[in-house]
Design a protein around this motif. Structure first.
Motif, PDB file in Angstrom:
ATOM      1  N   ARG A  65      58.031 136.432 -75.289  1.00  0.00           N
ATOM      2  CA  ARG A  65      59.007 136.739 -76.160  1.00  0.00           C
ATOM      3  C   ARG A  65      59.278 135.439 -77.187  1.00  0.00           C
ATOM      4  O   ARG A  65      59.432 135.227 -78.295  1.00  0.00           O
ATOM      5  CB  ARG A  65      60.578 136.876 -75.527  1.00  0.00           C
ATOM      6  CG  ARG A  65      60.564 138.256 -74.764  1.00  0.00           C
ATOM      7  CD  ARG A  65      61.875 138.309 -74.173  1.00  0.00           C
ATOM      8  NE  ARG A  65      61.921 137.381 -73.145  1.00  0.00           N
ATOM      9  CZ  ARG A  65      63.156 136.405 -73.002  1.00  0.00           C
ATOM     10  NH1 ARG A  65      63.965 136.416 -73.958  1.00  0.00           N
ATOM     11  NH2 ARG A  65      63.119 135.772 -72.074  1.00  0.00           N
ATOM     12  N   ARG A  66      59.142 134.230 -76.550  1.00  0.00           N
ATOM     13  CA  ARG A  66      59.289 132.816 -77.385  1.00  0.00           C
ATOM     14  C   ARG A  66      58.219 131.956 -76.666  1.00  0.00           C
ATOM     15  O   ARG A  66      57.894 132.001 -75.549  1.00  0.00           O
ATOM     16  CB  ARG A  66      60.455 132.248 -77.377  1.00  0.00           C
ATOM     17  CG  ARG A  66      61.055 131.897 -76.051  1.00  0.00           C
ATOM     18  CD  ARG A  66      62.808 131.423 -76.093  1.00  0.00           C
ATOM     19  NE  ARG A  66      63.202 130.850 -75.032  1.00  0.00           N
ATOM     20  CZ  ARG A  66      63.149 129.720 -74.837  1.00  0.00           C
ATOM     21  NH1 ARG A  66      62.485 128.840 -75.876  1.00  0.00           N
ATOM     22  NH2 ARG A  66      63.688 129.015 -73.696  1.00  0.00           N
ATOM     23  N   PHE A  67      57.849 130.848 -77.352  1.00  0.00           N
ATOM     24  CA  PHE A  67      57.283 129.668 -77.109  1.00  0.00           C
ATOM     25  C   PHE A  67      57.681 128.420 -77.556  1.00  0.00           C
ATOM     26  O   PHE A  67      58.473 128.281 -78.459  1.00  0.00           O
ATOM     27  CB  PHE A  67      55.871 130.027 -77.453  1.00  0.00           C
ATOM     28  CG  PHE A  67      55.551 129.882 -78.864  1.00  0.00           C
ATOM     29  CD1 PHE A  67      55.156 128.576 -79.569  1.00  0.00           C
ATOM     30  CD2 PHE A  67      55.880 130.899 -79.739  1.00  0.00           C
ATOM     31  CE1 PHE A  67      55.075 128.648 -81.013  1.00  0.00           C
ATOM     32  CE2 PHE A  67      55.879 130.895 -81.059  1.00  0.00           C
ATOM     33  CZ  PHE A  67      55.405 129.699 -81.883  1.00  0.00           C
ATOM     34  N   ASP A  68      57.212 127.345 -76.893  1.00  0.00           N
ATOM     35  CA  ASP A  68      57.580 125.950 -77.352  1.00  0.00           C
ATOM     36  C   ASP A  68      56.042 125.143 -77.275  1.00  0.00           C
ATOM     37  O   ASP A  68      55.360 125.484 -76.450  1.00  0.00           O
ATOM     38  CB  ASP A  68      58.337 125.221 -76.504  1.00  0.00           C
ATOM     39  CG  ASP A  68      59.720 125.913 -76.533  1.00  0.00           C
ATOM     40  OD1 ASP A  68      60.206 126.083 -77.550  1.00  0.00           O
ATOM     41  OD2 ASP A  68      60.577 125.823 -75.451  1.00  0.00           O
ATOM     42  N   CYS A  69      55.820 124.319 -78.207  1.00  0.00           N
ATOM     43  CA  CYS A  69      54.830 123.569 -78.389  1.00  0.00           C
ATOM     44  C   CYS A  69      55.205 121.859 -77.931  1.00  0.00           C
ATOM     45  O   CYS A  69      56.016 121.509 -78.812  1.00  0.00           O
ATOM     46  CB  CYS A  69      54.118 123.562 -79.526  1.00  0.00           C
ATOM     47  SG  CYS A  69      53.299 125.000 -79.965  1.00  0.00           S
ATOM     48  N   ASP A  70      55.027 121.501 -76.695  1.00  0.00           N
ATOM     49  CA  ASP A  70      55.685 120.337 -76.217  1.00  0.00           C
ATOM     50  C   ASP A  70      54.451 119.139 -76.170  1.00  0.00           C
ATOM     51  O   ASP A  70      53.314 119.412 -76.020  1.00  0.00           O
ATOM     52  CB  ASP A  70      56.062 120.418 -74.928  1.00  0.00           C
ATOM     53  CG  ASP A  70      57.467 121.571 -74.990  1.00  0.00           C
ATOM     54  OD1 ASP A  70      58.475 121.455 -75.828  1.00  0.00           O
ATOM     55  OD2 ASP A  70      57.521 122.158 -73.939  1.00  0.00           O
ATOM     56  N   ARG A  71      55.155 118.071 -76.455  1.00  0.00           N
ATOM     57  CA  ARG A  71      53.991 116.762 -75.997  1.00  0.00           C
ATOM     58  C   ARG A  71      53.794 116.812 -74.724  1.00  0.00           C
ATOM     59  O   ARG A  71      54.472 116.832 -73.818  1.00  0.00           O
ATOM     60  CB  ARG A  71      54.740 115.588 -76.690  1.00  0.00           C
ATOM     61  CG  ARG A  71      54.289 114.234 -76.398  1.00  0.00           C
ATOM     62  CD  ARG A  71      53.162 113.803 -77.454  1.00  0.00           C
ATOM     63  NE  ARG A  71      53.641 113.790 -78.619  1.00  0.00           N
ATOM     64  CZ  ARG A  71      52.798 114.083 -79.765  1.00  0.00           C
ATOM     65  NH1 ARG A  71      51.647 114.180 -79.527  1.00  0.00           N
ATOM     66  NH2 ARG A  71      53.282 114.027 -80.931  1.00  0.00           N
ATOM     67  N   ARG A  72      52.462 116.708 -74.295  1.00  0.00           N
ATOM     68  CA  ARG A  72      51.868 116.461 -73.179  1.00  0.00           C
ATOM     69  C   ARG A  72      52.427 115.121 -72.745  1.00  0.00           C
ATOM     70  O   ARG A  72      52.335 114.234 -73.199  1.00  0.00           O
ATOM     71  CB  ARG A  72      50.409 116.363 -72.846  1.00  0.00           C
ATOM     72  CG  ARG A  72      49.927 116.409 -71.504  1.00  0.00           C
ATOM     73  CD  ARG A  72      48.502 116.712 -71.431  1.00  0.00           C
ATOM     74  NE  ARG A  72      47.805 115.928 -72.659  1.00  0.00           N
ATOM     75  CZ  ARG A  72      46.208 116.280 -72.677  1.00  0.00           C
ATOM     76  NH1 ARG A  72      45.761 117.247 -71.800  1.00  0.00           N
ATOM     77  NH2 ARG A  72      45.840 116.033 -73.747  1.00  0.00           N
ATOM     78  N   ASP A  73      52.719 114.865 -71.345  1.00  0.00           N
ATOM     79  CA  ASP A  73      53.417 113.820 -70.621  1.00  0.00           C
ATOM     80  C   ASP A  73      52.159 112.730 -70.741  1.00  0.00           C
ATOM     81  O   ASP A  73      51.247 113.128 -69.991  1.00  0.00           O
ATOM     82  CB  ASP A  73      53.827 113.951 -69.341  1.00  0.00           C
ATOM     83  CG  ASP A  73      54.796 112.720 -68.811  1.00  0.00           C
ATOM     84  OD1 ASP A  73      54.796 112.091 -69.440  1.00  0.00           O
ATOM     85  OD2 ASP A  73      55.023 112.962 -67.587  1.00  0.00           O
ATOM     86  N   ASP A  74      52.316 111.522 -71.435  1.00  0.00           N
ATOM     87  CA  ASP A  74      51.267 110.823 -71.230  1.00  0.00           C
ATOM     88  C   ASP A  74      51.195 109.626 -70.112  1.00  0.00           C
ATOM     89  O   ASP A  74      50.274 108.757 -70.073  1.00  0.00           O
ATOM     90  CB  ASP A  74      51.192 109.978 -72.655  1.00  0.00           C
ATOM     91  CG  ASP A  74      52.534 108.988 -72.848  1.00  0.00           C
ATOM     92  OD1 ASP A  74      53.380 109.108 -71.958  1.00  0.00           O
ATOM     93  OD2 ASP A  74      52.587 108.230 -73.840  1.00  0.00           O
ATOM     94  N   TRP A  90      49.019 118.476 -77.140  1.00  0.00           N
ATOM     95  CA  TRP A  90      50.051 119.648 -77.419  1.00  0.00           C
ATOM     96  C   TRP A  90      49.933 120.683 -76.187  1.00  0.00           C
ATOM     97  O   TRP A  90      48.754 121.279 -76.047  1.00  0.00           O
ATOM     98  CB  TRP A  90      50.042 120.200 -78.514  1.00  0.00           C
ATOM     99  CG  TRP A  90      50.448 119.157 -79.668  1.00  0.00           C
ATOM    100  CD1 TRP A  90      49.648 118.254 -80.245  1.00  0.00           C
ATOM    101  CD2 TRP A  90      51.659 119.031 -79.903  1.00  0.00           C
ATOM    102  NE1 TRP A  90      50.256 117.426 -81.089  1.00  0.00           N
ATOM    103  CE2 TRP A  90      51.651 117.770 -81.103  1.00  0.00           C
ATOM    104  CE3 TRP A  90      52.951 119.140 -79.543  1.00  0.00           C
ATOM    105  CZ2 TRP A  90      52.660 117.217 -81.422  1.00  0.00           C
ATOM    106  CZ3 TRP A  90      54.092 118.705 -80.060  1.00  0.00           C
ATOM    107  CH2 TRP A  90      53.957 117.473 -80.961  1.00  0.00           C
ATOM    108  N   VAL A  91      51.101 121.176 -75.542  1.00  0.00           N
ATOM    109  CA  VAL A  91      50.963 121.869 -74.344  1.00  0.00           C
ATOM    110  C   VAL A  91      51.786 123.269 -75.016  1.00  0.00           C
ATOM    111  O   VAL A  91      53.048 123.101 -75.432  1.00  0.00           O
ATOM    112  CB  VAL A  91      51.502 121.547 -73.311  1.00  0.00           C
ATOM    113  CG1 VAL A  91      51.832 122.441 -72.035  1.00  0.00           C
ATOM    114  CG2 VAL A  91      50.885 120.411 -72.707  1.00  0.00           C
TER     115      VAL A  91
END
Length: 96
Positions: A65-74, A90-91
């Motif tokens: 239904r939905r999605f997010d593109c999040d920064r990977r934890d460094d 990007w995750v």
């Protein structure tokens, strides 16, 4: 006579079983709702734009239904400036 009795008993038991199954609440629903609230990682992408493209493709094909593109934890790579054009960071997290 015996055949009619067996048939009648089968009909009564079948109807009782069907009524019991219909009245039983679904147990798996709360677990599915909890998983949907937290999302699931679908993949990692080299760029923000690639992540967004993959997320939109999944929505278009009704995979989520939905999605997010999040920064990977460094995990403390330190001082590096991040912007949306950094590579391998990007995750894609999806919500069904």
């Amino acid at each position: 006579m015996v055949t009619k009795t067996k048939f009648a008993v089968g009909v009564v038991l079948g109807a009782a079983l069907a009524g019991t199954l219909a009245a039983t609440p679904a147990v798996a629903a709360p677990a599915a709702q909890a998983a949907d609230r937290h999302g699931r990682v679908e993949g990692t992408y080299r760029s923000y734009d690639d992540c967004q493209d993959a997320g939109r493709r999944g929505q278009r094909h009704h995979q989520w239904r939905r999605f997010d593109c999040d920064r990977r934890d460094d995990h403390g790579r330190g001082g590096r400036h991040h912007d949306r054009h950094d590579r391998d960071d990007w995750v894609l997290k999806v919500y069904r």
